[in-house]
Enzyme design. Structure first.
Site, short mmCIF file in Angstrom:
data_model
loop_
_atom_site.label_atom_id
_atom_site.label_comp_id
_atom_site.label_asym_id
_atom_site.label_seq_id
_atom_site.Cartn_x
_atom_site.Cartn_y
_atom_site.Cartn_z
N ASP A 111 39.42 40.99 34.62
CA ASP A 111 38.93 39.63 34.33
C ASP A 111 37.45 39.50 34.67
O ASP A 111 36.95 40.15 35.58
CB ASP A 111 39.76 38.63 35.15
CG ASP A 111 39.56 37.20 34.65
OD1 ASP A 111 39.18 37.02 33.47
OD2 ASP A 111 39.79 36.26 35.43
N HIS B 146 32.81 41.70 26.73
CA HIS B 146 33.98 42.53 26.41
C HIS B 146 33.57 43.97 26.13
O HIS B 146 34.27 44.91 26.51
CB HIS B 146 34.73 41.95 25.21
CG HIS B 146 35.37 40.61 25.50
ND1 HIS B 146 36.08 40.38 26.66
CD2 HIS B 146 35.40 39.45 24.81
CE1 HIS B 146 36.52 39.13 26.66
NE2 HIS B 146 36.12 38.53 25.55
N SER C 91 46.39 38.97 27.17
CA SER C 91 47.66 38.32 27.52
C SER C 91 48.20 37.53 26.33
O SER C 91 47.46 37.24 25.39
CB SER C 91 47.45 37.37 28.71
OG SER C 91 46.72 36.21 28.30
N ASN D 22 46.11 34.62 25.93
CA ASN D 22 44.76 34.85 25.37
C ASN D 22 44.75 34.68 23.85
O ASN D 22 43.68 34.50 23.25
CB ASN D 22 44.24 36.25 25.71
CG ASN D 22 43.90 36.46 27.17
OD1 ASN D 22 44.00 37.57 27.69
ND2 ASN D 22 43.48 35.39 27.86
C1 IPE Z 1 43.97 37.42 32.60
O1 IPE Z 1 42.71 36.89 32.39
C2 IPE Z 1 44.41 38.20 31.41
C3 IPE Z 1 43.69 39.45 31.20
C4 IPE Z 1 42.82 39.99 32.00
C5 IPE Z 1 44.03 40.16 29.99
P1 IPE Z 1 42.54 35.37 31.90
O2 IPE Z 1 41.09 35.09 31.89
O3 IPE Z 1 43.26 35.18 30.62
O4 IPE Z 1 43.30 34.57 33.03
P2 IPE Z 1 43.24 33.05 33.43
O5 IPE Z 1 43.24 32.24 32.15
O6 IPE Z 1 41.97 32.84 34.22
O7 IPE Z 1 44.45 32.84 34.29
C1 IPE Z 2 38.89 39.29 30.69
O1 IPE Z 2 37.70 38.60 30.70
C2 IPE Z 2 39.21 39.86 29.35
C3 IPE Z 2 40.29 39.13 28.65
C4 IPE Z 2 41.06 38.24 29.16
C5 IPE Z 2 40.48 39.46 27.23
P1 IPE Z 2 37.60 37.07 30.29
O2 IPE Z 2 37.30 37.00 28.84
O3 IPE Z 2 38.78 36.30 30.72
O4 IPE Z 2 36.33 36.66 31.12
P2 IPE Z 2 36.09 35.29 31.89
O5 IPE Z 2 37.25 35.06 32.81
O6 IPE Z 2 35.96 34.23 30.85
O7 IPE Z 2 34.82 35.53 32.64
MG MG Z 3 39.21 35.25 32.42
#
Ligand code: IPE
Ligand code: IPE
Ligand code: MG
Length: 226
Positions: free
Chosen positions: A14, A31, A59, A62
């Site tokens: 994350d 990413h 997820s 997501n």
């Molecule tokens: C968790 O990250 C899922 C992945 C790393 C794939 P998210 O960014 O989706 O989690 P939340 O929304 O903060 O719980």
């Molecule tokens: C994790 O990074 C990757 C995925 C969940 C696909 P995020 O995209 O959730 O990054 P933040 O949490 O917005 O910084």
């Molecule tokens: Mg995130």
């Protein structure tokens, strides 16, 4: 004595979006930096003696992100599974995907299928990608498969999960500062050691992984015993 190493590790990757935002870059740049980080971390975990590494890449929740962001992630999966994963599977490692990948473009699914089918019979290391993965969906799927099979043991039920041939995680690492599991390996993490890092995933380098492994080696796992 050498530090005890977790055989099975899960990483909730994350913080990619925030990493990009801090640099005034689009989320897609975060990413991309995250994917570059994966390449090194996988090798490092393997060199340290980890046998199973599960990376939470996308997820089920997501999938509600903007179409454009999802397309960018699918392109990164395309690149990873076509270019990098085949090298890994050529080096005695197995690559596996858990989750419902029917949402991915056909060519990405095809390269995933190709890479997964090249898994050696006795892999010395297994990399598991969780894509469109959610524990609740996984458990409901298993419950539906179990329906009509009579009474099952925990072991029988676990065989119906996506992770049937992956040992439960000994250690779950979450980068990016949030203190939650976000629907990752809920059944499997019953006795996992949890490690939370404020470091955003693209900055989570080999040294950070070593810190997590060191912390794990100090934990006293009792599994309910005295
Ligand atoms: C968790 O990250 C899922 C992945 C790393 C794939 P998210 O960014 O989706 O989690 P939340 O929304 O903060 O719980
Ligand atoms: C994790 O990074 C990757 C995925 C969940 C696909 P995020 O995209 O959730 O990054 P933040 O949490 O917005 O910084
Ligand atoms: Mg995130």
């Amino acid at each position: 004595m050498a530090d005890k190493v977790p055989a099975s590790v899960g990483i909730i990757m994350d913080g990619n979006g925030r990493w990009a935002k801090r640099r005034l870059l689009p989320r897609s740049a975060g990413h991309e930096a995250g994917m570059k980080r994966i390449l090194g971390l996988v090798e490092h975990a393997r060199a340290r003696g980890v046998k199973y590494l599960t990376l939470y890449a996308l997820s089920t929740e997501n999938l509600s992100r903007p179409r454009e962001e999802l397309e960018g992630l699918y392109s990164l999966f395309r690149k990873y599974f076509a270019q990098y994963a085949p090298r890994l599977s050529g080096s005695g490692a197995a690559v596996k995907v858990i989750g419902d990948i029917s949402v991915l473009p056909r060519d990405v699914r095809q390269s995933i299928a190709d890479v997964c089918s090249q898994a050696p019979v006795q892999a010395e290391f297994t990399l598991v990608f969780a894509i469109n993965y959610g524990s609740r969906a996984e458990i409901v799927r298993a419950a539906n498969l179990a329906a009509g099979r009579g009474s099952l043991t925990e072991r029988d039920f676990a065989q119906l999960l996506y992770t049937a041939d992956v040992p439960d995680p000994d250690l779950i690492i979450r980068t990016g500062g949030e203190l939650r599991l976000s629907n990752f390996l809920l059944w499997q993490s019953a006795y996992a050691e949890l490690y939370f890092s404020k470091v955003l995933f693209p900055d989570f380098d080999d040294r950070r992984l070593d810190e997590a492994l060191k912390e794990y080696s100090r934990r006293n796992r009792r599994f309910g015993r005295v």
